[in-house]
Scaffold this motif. Structure first.
Motif, PDB file in Angstrom:
ATOM      1  N   SER A  79       0.809  -1.223   0.000  1.00 51.13           N
ATOM      2  CA  SER A  79       0.000   0.000   0.000  1.00 51.13           C
ATOM      3  C   SER A  79       0.837   1.265   0.000  1.00 51.13           C
ATOM      4  N   GLY A  80       2.139   1.156   0.289  1.00 48.43           N
ATOM      5  CA  GLY A  80       2.987   2.345   0.256  1.00 48.43           C
ATOM      6  C   GLY A  80       2.765   3.273   1.415  1.00 48.43           C
ATOM      7  N   THR A  81       2.475   2.731   2.607  1.00 53.23           N
ATOM      8  CA  THR A  81       2.242   3.559   3.786  1.00 53.23           C
ATOM      9  C   THR A  81       3.512   4.271   4.222  1.00 53.23           C
ATOM     10  N   THR A  82       4.636   3.544   4.225  1.00 54.59           N
ATOM     11  CA  THR A  82       5.881   4.102   4.746  1.00 54.59           C
ATOM     12  C   THR A  82       6.812   4.616   3.658  1.00 54.59           C
ATOM     13  N   GLY A  83       6.481   4.399   2.398  1.00 59.70           N
ATOM     14  CA  GLY A  83       7.330   4.828   1.289  1.00 59.70           C
ATOM     15  C   GLY A  83       6.767   4.323  -0.014  1.00 59.70           C
ATOM     16  N   PRO A  84       7.574   4.324  -1.085  1.00 61.18           N
ATOM     17  CA  PRO A  84       7.073   3.847  -2.372  1.00 61.18           C
ATOM     18  C   PRO A  84       6.590   2.398  -2.267  1.00 61.18           C
ATOM     19  N   PRO A  85       5.492   2.035  -2.949  1.00 60.31           N
ATOM     20  CA  PRO A  85       5.013   0.652  -2.919  1.00 60.31           C
ATOM     21  C   PRO A  85       6.075  -0.319  -3.432  1.00 60.31           C
ATOM     22  N   LYS A  86       6.116  -1.505  -2.831  1.00 60.40           N
ATOM     23  CA  LYS A  86       7.052  -2.544  -3.251  1.00 60.40           C
ATOM     24  C   LYS A  86       6.278  -3.663  -3.933  1.00 60.40           C
ATOM     25  N   ARG A  87       6.907  -4.290  -4.934  1.00 64.26           N
ATOM     26  CA  ARG A  87       6.259  -5.413  -5.621  1.00 64.26           C
ATOM     27  C   ARG A  87       6.527  -6.709  -4.890  1.00 64.26           C
TER      28      ARG A  87
ATOM     29  N   PRO B 169       5.059   9.426   4.833  1.00 63.07           N
ATOM     30  CA  PRO B 169       5.888  10.489   4.248  1.00 63.07           C
ATOM     31  C   PRO B 169       5.133  11.809   4.094  1.00 63.07           C
ATOM     32  N   ALA B 170       3.844  11.730   3.742  1.00 62.12           N
ATOM     33  CA  ALA B 170       3.060  12.952   3.565  1.00 62.12           C
ATOM     34  C   ALA B 170       2.852  13.657   4.909  1.00 62.12           C
ATOM     35  N   VAL B 171       2.696  12.883   5.988  1.00 62.35           N
ATOM     36  CA  VAL B 171       2.581  13.499   7.318  1.00 62.35           C
ATOM     37  C   VAL B 171       3.908  14.136   7.716  1.00 62.35           C
ATOM     38  N   ALA B 172       5.005  13.428   7.472  1.00 63.93           N
ATOM     39  CA  ALA B 172       6.322  13.977   7.823  1.00 63.93           C
ATOM     40  C   ALA B 172       6.595  15.284   7.069  1.00 63.93           C
TER      41      ALA B 172
ATOM     42  N   ASP C 259      -7.305  19.311   8.273  1.00 65.95           N
ATOM     43  CA  ASP C 259      -8.712  18.954   8.046  1.00 65.95           C
ATOM     44  C   ASP C 259      -8.859  17.445   7.884  1.00 65.95           C
ATOM     45  N   GLN C 260      -7.925  16.845   7.133  1.00 69.03           N
ATOM     46  CA  GLN C 260      -7.910  15.398   6.932  1.00 69.03           C
ATOM     47  C   GLN C 260      -6.468  14.929   6.864  1.00 69.03           C
ATOM     48  N   LEU C 261      -6.181  13.810   7.516  1.00 69.31           N
ATOM     49  CA  LEU C 261      -4.857  13.232   7.394  1.00 69.31           C
ATOM     50  C   LEU C 261      -4.662  12.740   5.960  1.00 69.31           C
ATOM     51  N   PRO C 262      -3.472  12.930   5.386  1.00 67.69           N
ATOM     52  CA  PRO C 262      -3.256  12.476   3.999  1.00 67.69           C
ATOM     53  C   PRO C 262      -3.290  10.956   3.914  1.00 67.69           C
ATOM     54  N   ARG C 263      -4.124  10.435   3.034  1.00 68.57           N
ATOM     55  CA  ARG C 263      -4.285   8.987   2.898  1.00 68.57           C
ATOM     56  C   ARG C 263      -4.003   8.566   1.466  1.00 68.57           C
TER      57      ARG C 263
ATOM     58  N   HIS D 271      -8.255  11.944  23.419  1.00 68.93           N
ATOM     59  CA  HIS D 271      -8.757  13.296  23.672  1.00 68.93           C
ATOM     60  C   HIS D 271     -10.081  13.459  22.928  1.00 68.93           C
ATOM     61  N   PRO D 272     -11.118  13.962  23.571  1.00 66.68           N
ATOM     62  CA  PRO D 272     -12.444  14.052  22.923  1.00 66.68           C
ATOM     63  C   PRO D 272     -12.476  14.935  21.685  1.00 66.68           C
ATOM     64  N   ALA D 273     -11.515  15.838  21.529  1.00 70.79           N
ATOM     65  CA  ALA D 273     -11.512  16.732  20.361  1.00 70.79           C
ATOM     66  C   ALA D 273     -10.677  16.190  19.211  1.00 70.79           C
ATOM     67  N   VAL D 274     -10.023  15.042  19.403  1.00 71.38           N
ATOM     68  CA  VAL D 274      -9.154  14.483  18.359  1.00 71.38           C
ATOM     69  C   VAL D 274      -9.849  13.302  17.698  1.00 71.38           C
ATOM     70  N   LYS D 275     -10.177  13.463  16.414  1.00 72.70           N
ATOM     71  CA  LYS D 275     -10.838  12.380  15.671  1.00 72.70           C
ATOM     72  C   LYS D 275      -9.837  11.330  15.228  1.00 72.70           C
ATOM     73  N   ASP D 276      -8.671  11.759  14.782  1.00 72.38           N
ATOM     74  CA  ASP D 276      -7.628  10.826  14.368  1.00 72.38           C
ATOM     75  C   ASP D 276      -6.288  11.539  14.478  1.00 72.38           C
ATOM     76  N   ALA D 277      -5.231  10.738  14.499  1.00 73.66           N
ATOM     77  CA  ALA D 277      -3.900  11.310  14.643  1.00 73.66           C
ATOM     78  C   ALA D 277      -2.882  10.388  14.005  1.00 73.66           C
ATOM     79  N   CYS D 278      -1.730  10.940  13.699  1.00 81.52           N
ATOM     80  CA  CYS D 278      -0.620  10.152  13.164  1.00 81.52           C
ATOM     81  C   CYS D 278       0.669  10.713  13.747  1.00 81.52           C
ATOM     82  N   VAL D 279       1.554   9.821  14.193  1.00 71.96           N
ATOM     83  CA  VAL D 279       2.831  10.215  14.781  1.00 71.96           C
ATOM     84  C   VAL D 279       3.950   9.606  13.939  1.00 71.96           C
ATOM     85  N   VAL D 280       4.904  10.440  13.532  1.00 68.62           N
ATOM     86  CA  VAL D 280       6.028   9.973  12.706  1.00 68.62           C
ATOM     87  C   VAL D 280       7.329  10.527  13.271  1.00 68.62           C
TER      88      VAL D 280
END
Length: 493
Positions: free
Chosen positions: A165-173, A484-487, A471-475, A412-421
């Motif tokens: 899926s290429g979550t951490t970098g370019p997709p691998k075959r 990478p997009a979050v970083a 507004d939205q985490l990059p997916r 936290h009640p005000a946080v819908k989603d989060a990502c830590v890198v």
């Protein structure tokens, strides 16, 4: 002599005849229509001088022509390498350069100048596919494979090259052997072979990756298949409602999207349960969904390199252990052995201890394959996931697991989603950075408030050096957050 996978798959395709096979954009296509489409592609490849067993590339989209191409290739025993369509034309061209294939098949809209130029450089024949006439045609200037060029040979026994899926970098075959596809079918269906008139399979995960497994399982078992080009709440709910689908595999993000859209309970009434896979599901989100809709969610675990699931829940296990092992992803499938090892020494750890998960899958081979997932296995053989080792942040010698920090943030009640890198730091090597989505109708919490929340629950070195509110985490198209997009959101102070 037992039938080969290819023979059984081809028989499954032939068995549709005039019956509906695939629904796309509201229209059902019969087995004969799907077969004819695949044969038309094969004819153009033959005229282009491409050998019957030569691997070809497919710039893949979740559309009827692409599904027909994949089905036709598998039924004929032709290997296919997936190329993601949702990258730039230049990136598609670089994939074509690297693969060196005899031919490339792509949607007519994907045959842009950079893609055509790359195919010319590689000496690859080009085939354009479409739902409009002409549905299958040779690309001008690429009507024949350049026989003076050396093209890639088929890997022994390999049927597919699919992409991560290429979550951490370019997709691998990842190469998937033909015999392994039988376990793909089993892992998707749990060994059940429903009647032809049963509710259809719902396929919306990307065909370029693990999502192709559902397409393969459907045809193998002669099931009808509803294909969505991409996920949308409206499209997904309409398919569930129209076809009375009883179960569906979903990404955690889908569960959150259904809740946020406030989908009517009656629209999901046919669902007996959902299967959450491809990432961690927050307990709060699971509780909220089950409480609102009364639909149980079970957790599953698999990976691209295993062509399907490693472990799962059966109805019997759910009845006996569902409540007590609620946060587990289930037990190993019958053809799979699992163990947890020390990441440094490789020594097997005792039951209940956390380490790296390793798997031995009989159809793949006799070797233990190490994953990047941190897990534990309890005394009853149930697996619980605790995060990914390859995402660990080394902050000056202190190890931080991003998922652990994320779990605190989303409490936290005000946080819908989060990502830590982890982001580079000249003094410490790496430091944590967080991006957060704010829940609808709430104000964004301050950095001080979020930092104090983490300090109250975790050692101080887990506190991110900065926070970004989005507004939205990059997916990516697999609905996973792109690390990478979050970083890239990090702005050093």
């Amino acid at each position: 002599m037992a039938e080969s996978f290819t023979e059984t798959f081809a028989a499954g395709l032939a068995g549709y005849g005039d019956r509906p096979c695939i629904q796309f954009e509201g229209r059902w296509y019969s087995g004969k229509e799907v077969t004819a489409y695949g044969r038309a592609i094969a004819d153009v490849l033959h005229d282009a001088g491409v050998a019957d067993g030569a691997p070809v590339g497919l710039v893949v989209r979740n559309r009827l022509p692409h599904a027909a191409a994949i089905i036709g290739f598998l039924a004929a025993g032709r290997p296919v390498s997936m190329i993601y369509s949702f990258q730039s034309p230049e990136s598609i061209g670089r994939d074509i350069d690297a693969l060196r294939l005899s031919a490339v098949v792509a949607d007519v809209e994907d045959w842009t100048e950079p893609v055509i130029t790359a195919a010319e450089r590689a000496g690859s024949a080009g085939v354009a596919i479409s739902l409009r006439q002409p549905t299958v045609t040779a690309v001008a200037g690429l009507t024949r494979r350049d026989a003076t060029r050396t093209h890639a040979d088929a890997e022994p026994d390999v049927a597919l090259q699919i992409l991560t899926s290429g979550t951490t970098g370019p997709p691998k075959r990842q190469s998937i052997k033909t015999d392994v596809l039988r376990r793909t079918v089993f892992s998707v269906t749990s060994g059940e072979k429903a009647a032809a008139d049963a509710p259809p399979e719902l396929a919306y995960w990307q065909f370029g990756g693990i999502g192709v497994c559902q397409l393969i399982a459907g045809v193998y078992n002669g099931r009808r298949i509803v294909v969505l080009e991409r996920f949308s709440v409206d499209g997904y709910v309409a398919a569930i409602k129209e076809h009375r689908i009883p179960r569906s595999g979903v990404q955690p993000a889908v569960i959150r999207m259904l809740l946020d859209a406030d989908v009517a309970k009656e629209d999901l009434a046919s669902l007996d349960f959902l299967i959450s896979a491809s990432g961690p599901l927050d307990p709060e989100t699971r509780d909220e969904f089950e409480g609102r809709y009364g639909i149980p969610i079970v957790l599953a675990y698999g990976a691209t390199e295993f062509a399907g699931s490693l472990c799962a829940w059966t109805p019997e296990l759910q009845a006996e252990f569902g409540a007590s092992k609620r946060h587990s992803v289930g037990r190993a499938l019958p053809d799979t052995e699992l163990r947890v090892v020390d990441p440094e020494t490789g020594a097997e750890l005792a039951r209940g201890e956390q380490g790296l998960l390793e798997a031995k899958v009989a159809p793949i081979g006799a070797d233990w394959i190490r994953t990047t997932d941190i897990a534990s296995i309890d005394a009853d053989g149930f697996v619980t996931l605790h995060g990914r080792a390859d995402g660990a942040i080394n902050r000056g010698g202190f190890k931080i697991l991003p998922e652990t920090v994320r779990r605190v943030l989303v409490s936290h009640p005000a946080v819908k989603d989060a990502c830590v890198v982890g982001v580079p730091d000249t003094r410490l090597g790496q430091v944590p950075f967080a991006a957060i989505e704010v829940a609808d109708g709430t104000a964004a919490p301050s950095e001080e408030e979020l930092s104090e929340l983490i300090r109250a629950r975790l050692p101080v070195y887990n506190v991110p050096v900065a926070f970004a509110v989005v507004d939205q985490l990059p997916r990516n198209p697999a609905l996973k957050v792109s690390l990478p997009a979050v970083a890239a959101l990090y702005k050093p102070r």
